[in-house]
Enzyme design. Structure first.
Site, mmCIF file in Angstrom:
data_model
loop_
_atom_site.group_PDB
_atom_site.id
_atom_site.type_symbol
_atom_site.label_atom_id
_atom_site.label_comp_id
_atom_site.label_asym_id
_atom_site.label_seq_id
_atom_site.Cartn_x
_atom_site.Cartn_y
_atom_site.Cartn_z
ATOM 1 N N GLU A 59 0.838 -1.205 0.000
ATOM 2 C CA GLU A 59 0.000 0.000 0.000
ATOM 3 C C GLU A 59 0.870 1.252 0.000
ATOM 4 O O GLU A 59 1.825 1.358 0.764
ATOM 5 C CB GLU A 59 -0.905 -0.027 1.235
ATOM 6 N N LYS A 144 -8.622 4.176 -3.434
ATOM 7 C CA LYS A 144 -9.285 3.567 -2.277
ATOM 8 C C LYS A 144 -10.630 4.239 -2.025
ATOM 9 O O LYS A 144 -10.720 5.464 -1.926
ATOM 10 C CB LYS A 144 -8.388 3.674 -1.048
ATOM 11 N N CYS A 178 -6.003 -2.518 1.520
ATOM 12 C CA CYS A 178 -6.144 -2.546 2.976
ATOM 13 C C CYS A 178 -7.588 -2.823 3.408
ATOM 14 O O CYS A 178 -8.148 -3.860 3.086
ATOM 15 C CB CYS A 178 -5.608 -1.232 3.531
#
Length: 363
Positions: A59, A144, A178
Site C-alpha cells: 500500500e 481507495k 487494505c
C-alpha cells in the site's frame, strides 16, 4: 475413423496459467518518491531474475504510508502532510512512467501502491493502486473507496472507476487496498468480473491503541482472516503484500517524538504471504525482515472448488439479490463549452479579419 480419447483427460481441456508470483515486503525510502521509485525498479529486477511474472508492492509504497496520522494529533502534523503532498505522485508523472517502462522492459505485470497527487489541487491526495501490464500500459487505476480511520486526515475518498478486473497473461487480476478487503460489496464487484488472482495491499503497521492495557489491532491475524475469506468465497489465489518499517523510518518517527517509541515497537508488524483458493496460506511468508516472498500459482486449482460454492454462478440467487456498481470517475466539475468544435478557430479568424490592415487583434 473415430479419434481415440487422450489417455490424460486433462489434455482435452484448456489449461489455465501457471506462474511465479512475488509479494514485495519492503520499506520505501521514507517520503522520498524518486529514491523509492529507484528502489522499486531494483526490486522488480530482482524478482524478475528469480522468475516472477507478477510482482505486487505494498500500500502506498511510493512515497510511504502516513503512520504519523495515528501517532500524533493533526495539529502537530502539518509539516508532514505538506511533505507527503510534495512527494505524492501523478499517475502521468515521471515516477509512474519509470515503473511502467521497467515493467515493459522486464515483461512482467506489476501492482504498486502510490499516494496519488491531484492535478487540480496542491493538497488533494488519494490512496491509489496501479496494475501495470507487461507492455507498460496501466490496466487498472484504483483509488481507495474510503480511507480508514486516521487515514481520512491524509487522503480523500476514491470512486468506483478502479473496481476493474484486468485480463493478463497471468489470468484475471483484481485488487483492493487494505480495509477495502473488509467490504463485501467491493469484493463481490471483483468476483463478479471473473477474478482469479486477488492482490491485497497493506501498511507496515496499524497502531490503534497505546500498549498500556493491550488490545492493539492485530493486523496479521486480521489480514489472514480477510484474505482467506475472500479466496475461499471467490475460489481465487490471494497475494498479500504488506509494507515494512525499516530502521530509518523508525528513527525518523522516534526522533520527532521519543514518547511514541513504545507504541511503534509494541505494535504488531504486518506480514506478506499467499493464500490458495481453499483459504490456506502457502508459499513464502515474511514479517520481521525485508525481502521478497515467492509462490508458484496454478490457476487450474481454482476450478474444482467452484463445484462447492460458485457465488457468481449457480450458488447465488440473482432473482433475489441485485448489485449495481457505478464505475464513473469522479471529477470536481464537468465543463460544457457553448462553442462547437472548430468554432473557436473560426471566431479567431473572424476577429483577425475585423482587426484592420495592421493585423492588431481586437479584444
Amino acid at each position: 475413423m473415430i479419434p481415440l480419447r487422450s489417455p490424460n483427460p486433462s489434455r482435452d481441456f484448456h489449461m489455465l496459467p501457471r506462474f511465479k508470483a512475488a509479494a514485495v515486503h519492503a520499506a520505501p525510502v521514507f517520503l522520498d518518491s524518486q529514491a523509492t521509485t529507484e528502489k522499486a525498479i531494483s526490486i522488480m529486477r530482482e524478482a524478475a531474475r528469480a522468475g516472477a511474472e507478477l510482482i505486487a508492492f505494498p500500500e502506498t509504497y511510493i512515497p510511504a504510508f502516513p503512520v504519523w496520522a495515528a501517532l500524533w494529533p493533526p495539529i502537530d502534523n502539518h509539516d508532514l502532510f505538506v511533505r507527503m503532498a510534495e512527494q505524492s505522485v501523478l499517475v502521468d508523472g515521471p515516477e509512474v512512467a519509470r515503473v511502467c517502462a521497467e515493467a515493459r522492459a522486464l515483461g512482467v505485470t506489476v501492482s504498486i501502491g502510490i499516494s496519488e497527487r491531484s492535478a487540480v489541487s496542491v493538497g488533494g491526495l488519494w490512496n491509489a493502486n496501479l496494475l501495470i501490464g507487461e507492455t507498460g500500459e496501466i490496466l487498472v487505476h484504483h483509488r481507495k473507496l474510503v480511507p480508514t480511520f486516521y487515514e481520512k486526515l491524509v487522503w480523500s475518498s476514491g470512486d468506483g472507476a478502479g473496481l476493474v478486473v484486468a485480463q493478463t497473461r497471468q489470468g484475471r487480476i483484481g485488487g483492493l487496498i487494505c480495509g477495502e478487503n473488509t467490504n463485501p460489496l467491493a469484493r463481490f464487484a471483483l468476483m463478479a468480473q471473473g477474478e482469479q488472482v486477488h492482490i491485497s495491499s497493506w501498511p507496515p503497521m496499524w497502531p490503534t491503541r497505546r500498549p498500556v492495557g493491550g488490545g492493539n489491532f492485530d493486523n496479521v491475524a486480521a489480514n489472514r482472516i480477510r484474505a482467506s475469506a475472500h479466496c475461499f468465497e471467490a475460489k481465487v489465489f490471494g497475494i498479500v503484500t504488506a509494507g515494512y518499517m525499516d530502521e530509518p523510518m523508525r528513527a525518523f518517527l522516534i526522533e520527532r517524538d521519543r514518547a511514541i517509541a513504545d507504541v511503534i515497537d509494541r505494535t504488531p508488524r504486518a506480514a506478506s504471504f499467499f493464500v490458495d483458493p481453499t483459504g490456506v496460506v502457502f508459499g513464502d511468508e515474511l514479517q520481521d525482515q525485508e525481502g521478497i516472498a515467492y509462490a508458484e500459482i496454478d490457476l487450474n486449482r481454482c476450478v474444482e472448488p467452484k463445484q462447492f460454492h460458485d457465488v457468481v454462478g449457480y450458488y447465488n440467487r440473482f432473482d433475489i439479490f441485485g448489485v449495481t456498481v457505478d464505475r464513473s470517475r469522479l471529477t470536481p466539475a464537468r465543463f460544457r463549452d457553448e462553442q462547437q468544435p472548430g468554432a473557436e478557430a473560426q471566431a479567431i479568424l473572424s476577429v483577425d479579419a475585423d482587426a484592420g490592415s495592421n493585423g492588431q487583434r481586437i479584444g
